[in-house]
Structure formats: structure tokens, C-alpha cells
Scaffold this motif. Structure first.
Motif, PDB file in Angstrom:
ATOM      1  N   ASP A 106      -6.526 -12.266  10.822  1.00 25.51           N
ATOM      2  CA  ASP A 106      -7.373 -12.966  11.782  1.00 25.51           C
ATOM      3  C   ASP A 106      -6.618 -13.045  13.110  1.00 25.51           C
ATOM      4  N   PRO A 107      -7.050 -12.304  14.141  1.00 21.40           N
ATOM      5  CA  PRO A 107      -6.328 -12.303  15.418  1.00 21.40           C
ATOM      6  C   PRO A 107      -6.290 -13.682  16.096  1.00 21.40           C
TER       7      PRO A 107
ATOM      8  N   GLU B 215       0.811  -1.223   0.000  1.00 22.91           N
ATOM      9  CA  GLU B 215       0.000   0.000   0.000  1.00 22.91           C
ATOM     10  C   GLU B 215       0.840   1.267   0.000  1.00 22.91           C
ATOM     11  N   ALA B 216       2.040   1.207   0.586  1.00 23.68           N
ATOM     12  CA  ALA B 216       2.918   2.372   0.659  1.00 23.68           C
ATOM     13  C   ALA B 216       3.727   2.550  -0.633  1.00 23.68           C
TER      14      ALA B 216
ATOM     15  N   PRO C 192       2.094 -13.266   5.740  1.00 20.88           N
ATOM     16  CA  PRO C 192       2.747 -11.973   6.006  1.00 20.88           C
ATOM     17  C   PRO C 192       2.106 -10.789   5.265  1.00 20.88           C
ATOM     18  N   LEU C 193       1.409 -11.038   4.162  1.00 21.23           N
ATOM     19  CA  LEU C 193       0.768  -9.954   3.421  1.00 21.23           C
ATOM     20  C   LEU C 193      -0.735  -9.847   3.699  1.00 21.23           C
ATOM     21  N   ALA C 194      -1.222 -10.606   4.678  1.00 21.23           N
ATOM     22  CA  ALA C 194      -2.646 -10.533   5.033  1.00 21.23           C
ATOM     23  C   ALA C 194      -2.987  -9.121   5.491  1.00 21.23           C
ATOM     24  N   GLY C 195      -4.185  -8.685   5.128  1.00 19.49           N
ATOM     25  CA  GLY C 195      -4.656  -7.376   5.534  1.00 19.49           C
ATOM     26  C   GLY C 195      -4.142  -6.230   4.689  1.00 19.49           C
ATOM     27  N   GLN C 196      -3.332  -6.526   3.686  1.00 15.81           N
ATOM     28  CA  GLN C 196      -2.750  -5.471   2.853  1.00 15.81           C
ATOM     29  C   GLN C 196      -3.360  -5.450   1.457  1.00 15.81           C
TER      30      GLN C 196
ATOM     31  N   GLY D 119      -9.053  -8.905   0.695  1.00 14.53           N
ATOM     32  CA  GLY D 119      -9.936 -10.066   0.598  1.00 14.53           C
ATOM     33  C   GLY D 119      -9.715 -10.893  -0.657  1.00 14.53           C
ATOM     34  N   ASP D 120      -9.158 -10.289  -1.692  1.00 12.35           N
ATOM     35  CA  ASP D 120      -8.874 -11.002  -2.940  1.00 12.35           C
ATOM     36  C   ASP D 120      -7.391 -11.340  -3.070  1.00 12.35           C
ATOM     37  N   ALA D 121      -6.636 -11.070  -1.988  1.00 14.74           N
ATOM     38  CA  ALA D 121      -5.206 -11.368  -1.985  1.00 14.74           C
ATOM     39  C   ALA D 121      -4.948 -12.457  -0.941  1.00 14.74           C
ATOM     40  N   TYR D 122      -4.443 -12.069   0.214  1.00 18.81           N
ATOM     41  CA  TYR D 122      -4.109 -13.040   1.256  1.00 18.81           C
ATOM     42  C   TYR D 122      -5.058 -12.977   2.439  1.00 18.81           C
TER      43      TYR D 122
END
Length: 160
Positions: free
Chosen positions: A72-73, A18-19, A124-128, A65-68
Motif C-alpha cells: 500500500d503506497p 518468489e526467487a 517487509p514481505l507485503a506484495g510477495q 493477499g493471503d500472506a502479508y
């Protein structure tokens, strides 16, 4: 020929977060190859490649959601350090390999203890949100063997 069912797409990519930081690239190496529709790559990237042809150059933005997936905590756990593969000193934030009954998976170290570590098993890329700069190098019909095996063969694909 356009990328679609029963085709193998060969492409170069540069992955950014994202950065805008470059995380990975295939440029300067063999391009990647995948069998369309076999879930060999993240869903958002496969959808962005659908219908493209050799020579197409574009940027694909892929939501978490369409990536990794989203973070999930519940996917944090404590494991013995002996189950982790790493070099050097184990530190929080490191991405290491965890030996599981299904093989090795990447995990992120959250906290390090004397004999155990708290790890996050989210990718490692979840949420991005991710951005891919794509250059389609080739599109061809998949062989019967590739379709049966569920992946591309040859350079950039799976080698048997």
C-alpha cells in the motif's frame, strides 16, 4: 487427528520468497505451534495446514493477499529517527523497529535524513508470494485454557 478447529498444530517450516531464497526456517530449533482458527499465522498458511496430520510433509504456496497483503503506497511516512530502533548506521532498505503506542513494529527505511527518516510501514514481505516447506510434527486437541487465551501454550507456542 487432523488439523482443524480447537486443535494445536506443531510444525517445522522453511520460508522462501518468489526467487526461492530462504528467508527463515525453524529447522534446527523448536518447531512452531499454533491454535487453528485463532488467526495466529497468515491466512494462506493456516488454510494450507487445514486437514493435515502428524507426519505430513508438503509445500504451500501463498499469494500476497493471503500472506502479508499487497503493498500500500499510502503506508509511507516521515518519522523522527529517535523513534526507530536499529544498530549501526541507518541506511535505505534496512528493516528496523518503530516504537508506536501499540508496541514495536517492523518498518523498512526508504530514505534517511539528518533527524528524520522516510519509512514504509507495509510488512517487509507485503506484495510477495511466499512458499513454505512444511513438516507437521504433532497435532493435538487444544486445552480449554488455550482456546480461551486464543493461542497455543508450551514449546513453540506462547509462554506465560
Amino acid at each position: 487427528m487432523n488439523i482443524g478447529p480447537n486443535t494445536v498444530a506443531v510444525f517445522h517450516y522453511t520460508l522462501r520468497n518468489e526467487a526461492g531464497e530462504e528467508l527463515e526456517t525453524s529447522r534446527g530449533a523448536e518447531p512452531s505451534a499454533f491454535l487453528f482458527g485463532a488467526s495466529n499465522i497468515i491466512p494462506g498458511l493456516e488454510a494450507a495446514l487445514a486437514g493435515k496430520a502428524s507426519g505430513d510433509v508438503f509445500t504451500a504456496s501463498v499469494a500476497p493477499g493471503d500472506a502479508y497483503g499487497e503493498v500500500d503506497p499510502q503506508r509511507q511516512q516521515r518519522v523522527p529517527v529517535k523513534h526507530l530502533l536499529f544498530k549501526g548506521k541507518l541506511r535505505p532498505g534496512m528493516v528496523v523497529q518503530l516504537n508506536t503506542s501499540d508496541g514495536r513494529i517492523p518498518v523498512t527505511v526508504v530514505k534517511v535524513g539528518r533527524h528524520s527518516a522516510d519509512i514504509d510501514t507495509n510488512h517487509p514481505l507485503a506484495g510477495q508470494a511466499l512458499s513454505f516447506d512444511i513438516e507437521v510434527v504433532d497435532v493435538r486437541a487444544a486445552t480449554e485454557e488455550e482456546v480461551a487465551h486464543g493461542h497455543a501454550h508450551g514449546p513453540g507456542g506462547h509462554q506465560h
